[in-house]
Design a protein around this motif. Structure first.
Motif, PDB file in Angstrom:
ATOM      1  N   TYR A 156     -82.356   2.650 -18.261  1.00 16.06           N
ATOM      2  CA  TYR A 156     -82.107   1.219 -18.056  1.00 16.06           C
ATOM      3  C   TYR A 156     -83.407   0.493 -17.707  1.00 16.06           C
ATOM      4  O   TYR A 156     -83.620  -0.643 -18.126  1.00 16.06           O
ATOM      5  CB  TYR A 156     -81.061   1.007 -16.967  1.00 16.06           C
ATOM      6  CG  TYR A 156     -80.731  -0.445 -16.743  1.00 16.06           C
ATOM      7  CD1 TYR A 156     -80.101  -1.194 -17.729  1.00 16.06           C
ATOM      8  CD2 TYR A 156     -81.053  -1.071 -15.550  1.00 16.06           C
ATOM      9  CE1 TYR A 156     -79.809  -2.524 -17.537  1.00 16.06           C
ATOM     10  CE2 TYR A 156     -80.766  -2.403 -15.349  1.00 16.06           C
ATOM     11  CZ  TYR A 156     -80.141  -3.125 -16.339  1.00 16.06           C
ATOM     12  OH  TYR A 156     -79.865  -4.445 -16.145  1.00 16.06           O
ATOM     13  N   ALA A 157     -84.267   1.160 -16.942  1.00 21.79           N
ATOM     14  CA  ALA A 157     -85.550   0.545 -16.600  1.00 21.79           C
ATOM     15  C   ALA A 157     -86.427   0.376 -17.842  1.00 21.79           C
ATOM     16  O   ALA A 157     -87.187  -0.588 -17.939  1.00 21.79           O
ATOM     17  CB  ALA A 157     -86.281   1.393 -15.563  1.00 21.79           C
ATOM     18  N   ARG A 158     -86.305   1.259 -18.809  1.00 20.07           N
ATOM     19  CA  ARG A 158     -87.116   1.159 -20.026  1.00 20.07           C
ATOM     20  C   ARG A 158     -86.571   0.131 -21.006  1.00 20.07           C
ATOM     21  O   ARG A 158     -87.330  -0.529 -21.699  1.00 20.07           O
ATOM     22  CB  ARG A 158     -87.176   2.517 -20.728  1.00 20.07           C
ATOM     23  CG  ARG A 158     -87.995   3.516 -19.991  1.00 20.07           C
ATOM     24  CD  ARG A 158     -88.046   4.812 -20.725  1.00 20.07           C
ATOM     25  NE  ARG A 158     -88.795   5.791 -19.958  1.00 20.07           N
ATOM     26  CZ  ARG A 158     -89.139   6.960 -20.419  1.00 20.07           C
ATOM     27  NH1 ARG A 158     -88.805   7.314 -21.650  1.00 20.07           N
ATOM     28  NH2 ARG A 158     -89.816   7.796 -19.667  1.00 20.07           N
ATOM     29  N   ASN A 159     -85.234   0.031 -21.095  1.00 15.57           N
ATOM     30  CA  ASN A 159     -84.647  -0.869 -22.082  1.00 15.57           C
ATOM     31  C   ASN A 159     -83.351  -1.471 -21.528  1.00 15.57           C
ATOM     32  O   ASN A 159     -82.267  -0.958 -21.784  1.00 15.57           O
ATOM     33  CB  ASN A 159     -84.367  -0.100 -23.377  1.00 15.57           C
ATOM     34  CG  ASN A 159     -84.099  -1.014 -24.534  1.00 15.57           C
ATOM     35  OD1 ASN A 159     -83.972  -2.224 -24.357  1.00 15.57           O
ATOM     36  ND2 ASN A 159     -83.981  -0.447 -25.721  1.00 15.57           N
ATOM     37  N   PRO A 160     -83.446  -2.562 -20.769  1.00 16.11           N
ATOM     38  CA  PRO A 160     -82.255  -3.155 -20.149  1.00 16.11           C
ATOM     39  C   PRO A 160     -81.239  -3.710 -21.142  1.00 16.11           C
ATOM     40  O   PRO A 160     -80.073  -3.887 -20.799  1.00 16.11           O
ATOM     41  CB  PRO A 160     -82.819  -4.289 -19.287  1.00 16.11           C
ATOM     42  CG  PRO A 160     -84.262  -4.010 -19.154  1.00 16.11           C
ATOM     43  CD  PRO A 160     -84.660  -3.216 -20.349  1.00 16.11           C
ATOM     44  N   LEU A 189     -75.697   2.637 -22.695  1.00 15.59           N
ATOM     45  CA  LEU A 189     -76.168   3.650 -21.754  1.00 15.59           C
ATOM     46  C   LEU A 189     -75.106   3.992 -20.723  1.00 15.59           C
ATOM     47  O   LEU A 189     -74.925   5.162 -20.369  1.00 15.59           O
ATOM     48  CB  LEU A 189     -77.432   3.160 -21.044  1.00 15.59           C
ATOM     49  CG  LEU A 189     -78.691   3.042 -21.890  1.00 15.59           C
ATOM     50  CD1 LEU A 189     -79.797   2.363 -21.102  1.00 15.59           C
ATOM     51  CD2 LEU A 189     -79.121   4.411 -22.375  1.00 15.59           C
ATOM     52  N   PHE A 190     -74.387   2.994 -20.255  1.00 12.27           N
ATOM     53  CA  PHE A 190     -73.356   3.235 -19.251  1.00 12.27           C
ATOM     54  C   PHE A 190     -72.218   4.069 -19.844  1.00 12.27           C
ATOM     55  O   PHE A 190     -71.678   4.958 -19.171  1.00 12.27           O
ATOM     56  CB  PHE A 190     -72.819   1.918 -18.693  1.00 12.27           C
ATOM     57  CG  PHE A 190     -71.910   2.120 -17.519  1.00 12.27           C
ATOM     58  CD1 PHE A 190     -72.415   2.516 -16.300  1.00 12.27           C
ATOM     59  CD2 PHE A 190     -70.539   1.919 -17.639  1.00 12.27           C
ATOM     60  CE1 PHE A 190     -71.583   2.715 -15.214  1.00 12.27           C
ATOM     61  CE2 PHE A 190     -69.705   2.113 -16.567  1.00 12.27           C
ATOM     62  CZ  PHE A 190     -70.226   2.511 -15.349  1.00 12.27           C
ATOM     63  N   GLY A 191     -71.868   3.820 -21.088  1.00  9.83           N
ATOM     64  CA  GLY A 191     -70.822   4.614 -21.738  1.00  9.83           C
ATOM     65  C   GLY A 191     -71.218   6.077 -21.859  1.00  9.83           C
ATOM     66  O   GLY A 191     -70.423   6.979 -21.592  1.00  9.83           O
ATOM     67  N   TYR A 192     -72.464   6.319 -22.246  1.00  8.98           N
ATOM     68  CA  TYR A 192     -72.945   7.696 -22.337  1.00  8.98           C
ATOM     69  C   TYR A 192     -72.997   8.346 -20.956  1.00  8.98           C
ATOM     70  O   TYR A 192     -72.743   9.544 -20.810  1.00  8.98           O
ATOM     71  CB  TYR A 192     -74.326   7.746 -22.978  1.00  8.98           C
ATOM     72  CG  TYR A 192     -74.338   7.438 -24.453  1.00  8.98           C
ATOM     73  CD1 TYR A 192     -73.280   7.800 -25.279  1.00  8.98           C
ATOM     74  CD2 TYR A 192     -75.408   6.784 -25.033  1.00  8.98           C
ATOM     75  CE1 TYR A 192     -73.294   7.526 -26.632  1.00  8.98           C
ATOM     76  CE2 TYR A 192     -75.434   6.506 -26.390  1.00  8.98           C
ATOM     77  CZ  TYR A 192     -74.371   6.880 -27.175  1.00  8.98           C
ATOM     78  OH  TYR A 192     -74.386   6.613 -28.509  1.00  8.98           O
ATOM     79  N   THR A 193     -73.344   7.558 -19.953  1.00  5.25           N
ATOM     80  CA  THR A 193     -73.420   8.096 -18.598  1.00  5.25           C
ATOM     81  C   THR A 193     -72.049   8.511 -18.095  1.00  5.25           C
ATOM     82  O   THR A 193     -71.900   9.577 -17.488  1.00  5.25           O
ATOM     83  CB  THR A 193     -74.038   7.058 -17.650  1.00  5.25           C
ATOM     84  OG1 THR A 193     -75.335   6.718 -18.137  1.00  5.25           O
ATOM     85  CG2 THR A 193     -74.153   7.591 -16.242  1.00  5.25           C
ATOM     86  N   ILE A 194     -71.044   7.705 -18.331  1.00  3.72           N
ATOM     87  CA  ILE A 194     -69.689   8.055 -17.895  1.00  3.72           C
ATOM     88  C   ILE A 194     -69.207   9.303 -18.617  1.00  3.72           C
ATOM     89  O   ILE A 194     -68.558  10.172 -18.014  1.00  3.72           O
ATOM     90  CB  ILE A 194     -68.733   6.864 -18.107  1.00  3.72           C
ATOM     91  CG1 ILE A 194     -69.126   5.706 -17.198  1.00  3.72           C
ATOM     92  CG2 ILE A 194     -67.295   7.257 -17.864  1.00  3.72           C
ATOM     93  CD1 ILE A 194     -69.109   6.056 -15.718  1.00  3.72           C
ATOM     94  N   LEU A 195     -69.534   9.429 -19.892  1.00  3.38           N
ATOM     95  CA  LEU A 195     -69.177  10.639 -20.638  1.00  3.38           C
ATOM     96  C   LEU A 195     -69.868  11.864 -20.044  1.00  3.38           C
ATOM     97  O   LEU A 195     -69.240  12.908 -19.831  1.00  3.38           O
ATOM     98  CB  LEU A 195     -69.540  10.486 -22.111  1.00  3.38           C
ATOM     99  CG  LEU A 195     -69.275  11.688 -23.000  1.00  3.38           C
ATOM    100  CD1 LEU A 195     -67.780  11.982 -23.062  1.00  3.38           C
ATOM    101  CD2 LEU A 195     -69.845  11.467 -24.375  1.00  3.38           C
ATOM    102  N   GLY A 196     -71.142  11.752 -19.755  1.00  2.00           N
ATOM    103  CA  GLY A 196     -71.882  12.858 -19.142  1.00  2.00           C
ATOM    104  C   GLY A 196     -71.345  13.215 -17.771  1.00  2.00           C
ATOM    105  O   GLY A 196     -71.244  14.391 -17.403  1.00  2.00           O
TER     106      GLY A 196
END
Length: 76
Positions: free
Chosen positions: A38-42, A48-55
């Motif tokens: 998120y810091a690299r590409n807001p 990113l949040f969807g992938y994070t919840i999956l992980g």
């Protein structure tokens, strides 16, 4: 119940819970990676949040399965 069998079941249940030791580190890695990405590409926040919840869900599934196996070993 035989004392030897009972002690073997308790040791087996303890070993089954060892699967949960890496889950804390795994969850930390997943959310740490979210913060760095998120810091690299807001602009990719939702994806990113969807992938994070999956992980997170897949990582926590390991803990759930390990705990379930420990209960199965203990109570059967």
């Amino acid at each position: 119940m035989n004392v030897t069998l009972q002690s073997a079941k308790m040791m087996g249940a303890g070993l089954a819970t060892m699967g949960t030791t890496g889950v804390g580190a795994g969850v930390g890695i997943v959310f740490g990676s979210l913060v760095m990405a998120y810091a690299r590409n807001p602009s990719l926040k939702q994806q990113l949040f969807g992938y994070t919840i999956l992980g997170f869900a897949l990582t926590e599934a390991v803990a759930t399965f390990a705990t379930m196996m420990a209960f199965l070993i203990t109570f059967t």
